[in-house]
Write an enzyme that holds these catalytic residues in place. Structure first.
Site, PDB file in Angstrom:
ATOM      1  N   LYS A   1       1.142  14.462   0.950  1.00  0.00           N
ATOM      2  CA  LYS A   1      -0.233  14.770   0.510  1.00  0.00           C
ATOM      3  C   LYS A   1      -0.413  16.275   0.273  1.00  0.00           C
ATOM      4  O   LYS A   1      -1.402  16.710  -0.300  1.00  0.00           O
ATOM      5  CB  LYS A   1      -1.241  14.262   1.535  1.00  0.00           C
ATOM      6  CG  LYS A   1      -1.244  12.736   1.673  1.00  0.00           C
ATOM      7  CD  LYS A   1      -2.230  12.289   2.746  1.00  0.00           C
ATOM      8  CE  LYS A   1      -2.131  10.808   3.064  1.00  0.00           C
ATOM      9  NZ  LYS A   1      -2.856   9.952   2.092  1.00  0.00           N
TER      10      LYS A   1
ATOM     11  N   LYS B   1     -14.570   8.458  -3.326  1.00  0.00           N
ATOM     12  CA  LYS B   1     -15.809   8.806  -2.607  1.00  0.00           C
ATOM     13  C   LYS B   1     -16.333  10.144  -3.099  1.00  0.00           C
ATOM     14  O   LYS B   1     -17.533  10.317  -3.338  1.00  0.00           O
ATOM     15  CB  LYS B   1     -15.551   8.850  -1.093  1.00  0.00           C
ATOM     16  CG  LYS B   1     -15.207   7.495  -0.502  1.00  0.00           C
ATOM     17  CD  LYS B   1     -14.584   7.596   0.904  1.00  0.00           C
ATOM     18  CE  LYS B   1     -13.838   6.302   1.220  1.00  0.00           C
ATOM     19  NZ  LYS B   1     -12.955   6.416   2.397  1.00  0.00           N
TER      20      LYS B   1
ATOM     21  N   THR C   1      -8.375   6.783  -1.835  1.00  0.00           N
ATOM     22  CA  THR C   1      -9.732   6.249  -1.946  1.00  0.00           C
ATOM     23  C   THR C   1     -10.747   7.349  -1.653  1.00  0.00           C
ATOM     24  O   THR C   1     -11.885   7.282  -2.135  1.00  0.00           O
ATOM     25  CB  THR C   1      -9.944   5.077  -0.967  1.00  0.00           C
ATOM     26  OG1 THR C   1      -9.407   5.438   0.306  1.00  0.00           O
ATOM     27  CG2 THR C   1      -9.259   3.815  -1.462  1.00  0.00           C
TER      28      THR C   1
ATOM     29  N   HIS D   1       0.795  -1.226   0.000  1.00  0.00           N
ATOM     30  CA  HIS D   1       0.000   0.000   0.000  1.00  0.00           C
ATOM     31  C   HIS D   1       0.826   1.272   0.000  1.00  0.00           C
ATOM     32  O   HIS D   1       0.271   2.358   0.155  1.00  0.00           O
ATOM     33  CB  HIS D   1      -0.926   0.049   1.212  1.00  0.00           C
ATOM     34  CG  HIS D   1      -2.002  -0.987   1.194  1.00  0.00           C
ATOM     35  ND1 HIS D   1      -3.269  -0.745   0.707  1.00  0.00           N
ATOM     36  CD2 HIS D   1      -2.000  -2.277   1.585  1.00  0.00           C
ATOM     37  CE1 HIS D   1      -4.000  -1.830   0.813  1.00  0.00           C
ATOM     38  NE2 HIS D   1      -3.249  -2.792   1.343  1.00  0.00           N
TER      39      HIS D   1
ATOM     40  N   LYS E   1      -8.008  13.997   4.729  1.00  0.00           N
ATOM     41  CA  LYS E   1      -7.156  12.798   4.664  1.00  0.00           C
ATOM     42  C   LYS E   1      -6.120  12.950   5.758  1.00  0.00           C
ATOM     43  O   LYS E   1      -6.034  14.013   6.392  1.00  0.00           O
ATOM     44  CB  LYS E   1      -6.476  12.679   3.302  1.00  0.00           C
ATOM     45  CG  LYS E   1      -5.805  13.987   2.828  1.00  0.00           C
ATOM     46  CD  LYS E   1      -5.162  13.869   1.454  1.00  0.00           C
ATOM     47  CE  LYS E   1      -6.132  14.002   0.312  1.00  0.00           C
ATOM     48  NZ  LYS E   1      -6.192  12.864  -0.575  1.00  0.00           N
ATOM     49  N   ARG E   2      -5.333  11.888   6.010  1.00  0.00           N
ATOM     50  CA  ARG E   2      -4.257  12.033   6.986  1.00  0.00           C
ATOM     51  C   ARG E   2      -3.365  13.217   6.605  1.00  0.00           C
ATOM     52  O   ARG E   2      -3.171  13.510   5.421  1.00  0.00           O
ATOM     53  CB  ARG E   2      -3.429  10.743   7.060  1.00  0.00           C
ATOM     54  CG  ARG E   2      -4.140   9.598   7.760  1.00  0.00           C
ATOM     55  CD  ARG E   2      -4.524   9.972   9.186  1.00  0.00           C
ATOM     56  NE  ARG E   2      -3.356  10.057  10.029  1.00  0.00           N
ATOM     57  CZ  ARG E   2      -2.958   9.090  10.856  1.00  0.00           C
ATOM     58  NH1 ARG E   2      -3.660   7.975  10.977  1.00  0.00           N
ATOM     59  NH2 ARG E   2      -1.878   9.247  11.581  1.00  0.00           N
TER      60      ARG E   2
HETATM   61  C1  26W Z   1       4.030   0.541   9.842  1.00  0.00           C
HETATM   62  C2  26W Z   1       3.300   1.826   9.894  1.00  0.00           C
HETATM   63  C3  26W Z   1       2.373   1.965   8.764  1.00  0.00           C
HETATM   64  C4  26W Z   1       1.022   1.971   9.005  1.00  0.00           C
HETATM   65  C5  26W Z   1       0.140   2.078   7.960  1.00  0.00           C
HETATM   66  C6  26W Z   1       2.843   2.075   7.488  1.00  0.00           C
HETATM   67  C7  26W Z   1       1.980   2.175   6.449  1.00  0.00           C
HETATM   68  C8  26W Z   1       0.628   2.177   6.676  1.00  0.00           C
HETATM   69  C9  26W Z   1      -0.330   2.216   5.512  1.00  0.00           C
HETATM   70  C10 26W Z   1       0.289   1.520   4.330  1.00  0.00           C
HETATM   71  C11 26W Z   1      -0.746   3.578   5.168  1.00  0.00           C
HETATM   72  C12 26W Z   1      -1.942   3.605   4.264  1.00  0.00           C
HETATM   73  O1  26W Z   1      -3.052   3.635   4.726  1.00  0.00           O
HETATM   74  N1  26W Z   1      -1.721   3.615   2.952  1.00  0.00           N
HETATM   75  C13 26W Z   1      -2.782   3.967   2.024  1.00  0.00           C
HETATM   76  O2  26W Z   1      -3.474   2.810   1.600  1.00  0.00           O
HETATM   77  C14 26W Z   1      -4.596   3.175   0.824  1.00  0.00           C
HETATM   78  C15 26W Z   1      -5.356   1.912   0.494  1.00  0.00           C
HETATM   79  O3  26W Z   1      -4.657   1.146  -0.414  1.00  0.00           O
HETATM   80  C16 26W Z   1      -4.176   3.934  -0.420  1.00  0.00           C
HETATM   81  O4  26W Z   1      -5.317   4.368  -1.088  1.00  0.00           O
HETATM   82  C17 26W Z   1      -3.321   5.152  -0.041  1.00  0.00           C
HETATM   83  O5  26W Z   1      -2.816   5.775  -1.197  1.00  0.00           O
HETATM   84  C18 26W Z   1      -2.185   4.722   0.853  1.00  0.00           C
HETATM   85  O6  26W Z   1      -1.466   5.848   1.328  1.00  0.00           O
END
Ligand code: 26W
Length: 834
Positions: free
Chosen positions: A573, A679, A675, A376, A567-568
């Site tokens: 971003k 929406k 995503t 992701h 968003k975060r």
């Molecule tokens: C280990 C810490 C950590 C926690 C969460 C690292 C990475 C994450 C996720 C990968 C962050 C995340 O939510 N990524 C998002 O995933 C979405 C679903 O696929 C994508 O639409 C977003 O672009 C992506 O940033």
């Protein structure tokens, strides 16, 4: 654990057979009253919404329960192959509305409540969000489960039952303040605990080798500290199809054993306190998205999820097939949601070898044909690496297995690239150095039969960049699965006005086949349809403006354009780019440059990871700018700015329908998919965005005329890095020069000297990875285009309709069909109606 007094499988009068429950308003009303009075023990004097909410939830849960059981009987009867979606996060939000919508009892429930003098909406609003996720990845998991249930796919979610979900965000003097989210405080009627399926999870200890009767050597993991994993099941209803799938969340509990050594040494209190530390494992969701921090408790959580889930699947397998695992891979598939549950790969090896007596070759064949991995993110700081030392301490037997996986893998690599030691080092699962680390993404790729990214560009970049060597070895493993969102929650539920309007024209088939929205295309040319579309949008904007007024104390006039970025908060971003544009607009207003002005309300929302200083400072900047702008009478008719605190799923359910302009402005090549962009599109917003993630596919679907594009492409970003000179751009672009002068003058931080210096420095830094200055001039132009387009109401409405009409591809129904066709190969099952 409860024991059984009698054998229930005897064909006596069955205790599990019951007549089906009615779905009319009167049926709901009578069950509701029975729960309210008899089960919850409340009477006419009770004024608390809480019990009303609970009585209705239990009423609906009963209806889910009968479908839930029927679904599992049907899967059993069909001997279904299953996929297990392993995820540390499921951001499910609220459940009451979702249950009503999917059961098709929205009207009946509304009437039942209305007749009792209760407003359904108040009950819906009473529910806390289940915020068991950070953002995109966690919400995606929830949308996936919704679509699988709607498609009748045998898919089960496995996740963590956190006591504390995503923190609640307050804004104090413009700063983010985090408060724990004790979402379970008032109970959660949507889950049922199943202690009978408790699993025991091991930590610590050491590996011991022994010979069996035949003289074969085996390993076992001994002297461990154990923790119990107790499942809490949440029903996942499909849309009006009788299917209810399961989301199983694991909760940690202490075993009843004392540490005898400690006990004998007299440290009784310490050994009781240890029980507490066991329960900490599922206490809290880590609020970091996109940067890992290597905490021991996090690794414990990951192993807890992986081990409990695998043991649960194997328990079920053994109860049907004994120790014969020959068909295990044909019947089971695990989808790993990012690397977080990747430890499932060595854990399955361990279970097959140490607990079921299989040899390495058979165990590896099973494991590597059951595991599939979804990536992701491309951000290197988000790639998980665990110190070998930590593994050694916590999961010694798993480290043995990882070493063996790596040794065999490197053997294959040297056949592929003979003599290339540099390559061996580069692809090794173990990163050598003073503090060696386990690279979880590499382990995931080596142990999986499928590796996918989440949008076309992202999957391409994985193959070309991050995972290029692995792609050379196993090109057939790599594939793309573009993300989606569920149209049930993200249109049918959150936008009833639009739902009714669409269904009045094309029927309601679109709710389960979103491609049907393309039938709206010709209606963009129909003036009466546009009028009604506008009416719905204005109602939705009024609803959003109420939320903003309530939570931000800022008045958003629904006749203004609603320009939204939620968003975060992360540098990539580029909320910063957006607020720089707001400062530019303010500067224009102050200069009197307001001819043909399109009035705007600019809304921001999102959480910053608690340890991410730059992201937190960006929130402060947005709030300071908002204060200056909103308090200046000169801006009255032109501009409003607000930061909505505590952005969450239920807030997005109000925000998406009320948005005109969707901000998707990440540095190209950095947002894996996005995503929120989908929406907004479904709800008729127009995107202003870069060629990043799924924006590219959104633009492809809706056509370049209906998407406001700007900025460098991913290859242009990479090409510019070596000679990036933001100060030259600032000197050349008058608008950007003025914006930075304002910022540097301390205009937005009069009594808070220097607080925005770090932000200015990041923009002026030639090594700014996010290249904010580079895209600023093009962004301002694109925003001008947006304003002009909005000025022409008919033109904008056409674009809005065409965006919804073209959003069919971004339903998770399509995404799940793609996963199923290429990776899972499951057969849909229809449960019996009776
Ligand atoms: C280990 C810490 C950590 C926690 C969460 C690292 C990475 C994450 C996720 C990968 C962050 C995340 O939510 N990524 C998002 O995933 C979405 C679903 O696929 C994508 O639409 C977003 O672009 C992506 O940033």
């Amino acid at each position: 654990m409860p024991t059984r007094l009698l054998c229930l499988s005897e064909p006596k009068p069955s205790i599990t057979k019951l007549p089906p429950l009615g779905m009319e308003a009167r049926d709901i009303s009578s069950d509701f009253r029975r729960y309210y009075v008899r089960t919850l023990g409340r009477d006419k004097h009770c004024r608390s919404t809480h019990y009303v909410y609970n009585a209705l939830s239990l009423t609906l849960r009963d209806r889910l329960m009968e479908r839930w059981q029927a679904t599992y009987y049907a899967y059993d009867a069909a001997k279904s192959r299953f996929t297990y979606y392993l995820s540390m996060e499921f951001l499910i939000g609220r459940s009451l509305g979702n249950a009503m919508l999917n059961l098709g009892v929205q009207n009946a429930a509304e009437k039942a409540m209305y007749d009792l003098g209760i407003h359904l909406e108040e009950l819906v609003e009473h529910e806390n969000d289940a915020g068991l996720g950070n953002g995109g990845l966690g919400r995606l998991a929830a949308c996936f489960l919704d679509s699988c249930a709607t498609l009748g796919l045998p898919v089960m979610g496995y996740g963590m039952h956190y006591e504390y979900g995503m923190f609640r965000q307050h804004i104090e003097n413009g700063h983010q303040v985090e408060e724990p989210d004790h979402w379970l405080r008032n109970g959660h009627p949507w889950e049922i605990v199943r202690p009978e399926y408790t699993q025991r999870i091991q930590y610590g200890g050491r590996t011991e080798f022994y010979k069996d009767d035949a003289g074969v050597t085996h390993a076992r993991w001994v002297d461990t500290h154990d923790v119990l994993a107790v499942p809490c099941d949440i029903p996942v209803p499909g849309f009006e199809n009788g299917t209810v799938n399961t989301l199983r969340l694991w909760k940690a509990a202490a075993t009843d054993e004392f540490d005898l050594e400690e006990f004998n040494a007299g440290d009784y209190t310490r050994s009781v306190a240890d029980k507490n530390s066991a329960e900490n494992i599922s206490m809290v969701l880590y609020p970091n998205d996109a940067s890992e921090n290597g905490k021991e408790l996090r690794l414990k959580q990951q192993y807890f999820l992986a081990s409990a889930s695998l043991k649960d699947v194997i328990r079920h397998w053994v109860s049907h097939h004994g120790n014969d695992f020959s068909q295990f891979a044909a019947q089971n598939c695990f989808q790993l949601n990012d690397t977080h549950p990747t430890i499932a790969i060595p854990e399955l090896m361990r279970l097959l070898m140490d607990e079921h007596g299989k040899g390495w070759t058979e165990a590896w064949k099973i494991t590597s044909s059951t595991m599939a991995y979804t990536n992701h993110t491309l951000l290197p700081e988000a790639l998980e690496r665990w110190p070998v030392r930590l593994f050694q301490q916590l999961l010694p037997r798993l480290l043995d297995i990882i070493y063996e996986i790596n040794a065999r893998f490197l053997g294959e690599v040297s056949k592929h690239w003979p003599g290339d030691t540099g390559r061996l080092k580069a692809v090794s699962i173990i990163e050598e150095g003073p503090a060696p680390q386990v690279r979880m993404a590499y382990l995931a790729i080596v142990g999986s039969f499928s590796v996918n990214g989440v949008a076309e560009l992202h999957s391409q970049l994985l193959k070309e960049g991050l995972f290029h060597d692995f792609y050379s070895i196993w090109p057939q493993k790599f594939n793309n699965k573009t993300n989606g969102v569920t149209p049930r929650r993200w249109v049918a539920w959150c936008n009833p006005g639009m739902t009714e309007l669409i269904s009045s024209e094309i029927g309601h088939g679109w709710i389960t086949d979103l491609s049907q929205l393309s039938q709206l295309k010709p209606l963009a040319e129909n003036a009466e349809f546009r009028r009604r579309w506008h009416e719905v949008k204005q109602e939705n904007k009024a609803r959003l403006s109420k939320l903003v007024s309530l939570e931000c104390n800022v008045i958003f006039d629904p006749s203004f354009m609603f320009d939204v970025q939620v968003k975060r908060i992360h540098e990539y971003k580029r909320q910063l780019l957006n607020i720089l544009h707001v400062i530019h607009l303010y500067d224009r207003i102050k200069r009197g440059d307001t001819a043909n002005w399109t009035p705007r309300c600019v809304l921001f929302g999102g959480k910053a990871a608690p340890g991410y200083a730059m992201a937190k400072r960006t929130i402060k900047l947005i709030n300071n700018v908002a204060k200056v702008v909103n308090e200046d009478p000169a801006t009255q008719d032109f501009l409003r700015v607000a930061f909505l605190p505590n952005y969450r799923v239920s807030a997005m359910e109000v925000i998406a329908p009320g948005t005109d302009l969707s901000e998707q402005i990440s540095t190209a090549g950095k947002e894996a998919s996005g995503t929120g962009n989908m929406k907004f599109m479904m709800n008729g917003a127009i995107t202003i965005g870069t060629l990043d993630g799924a924006n590219i596919e959104i633009r492809e679907e809706v056509g370049p005329d209906n998407f406001i594009l700007f900025g460098l492409t991913a290859p242009q970003v990479e090409a510019m890095r070596s000679h990036y000179n933001p100060n030259e751009i600032i000197a050349k672009d008058e608008n950007l020069g003025r914006v930075l002068s304002l910022l540097e003058s301390g205009f937005f931080n009069q009594f808070e000297p220097q607080i925005f210096d770090c932000i200015v420095d990041s923009i002026r830094n030639p090594h700014d990875p996010w290249m904010t200055a580079a895209d600023f001039p093009a962004y301002v132009d694109a925003q001008r285009t947006a304003s002009l387009l909005y000025h022409d109401r008919d033109r904008w409405l056409r674009m809005s309709i065409l965006n919804s009409a073209a959003s069919g591809r971004f339903s998770t129904d399509r995404t799940m069909q793609d996963y199923n066709r290429d990776i899972w190969h499951l057969t849909p099952v229809k449960p019996d109606r009776e």
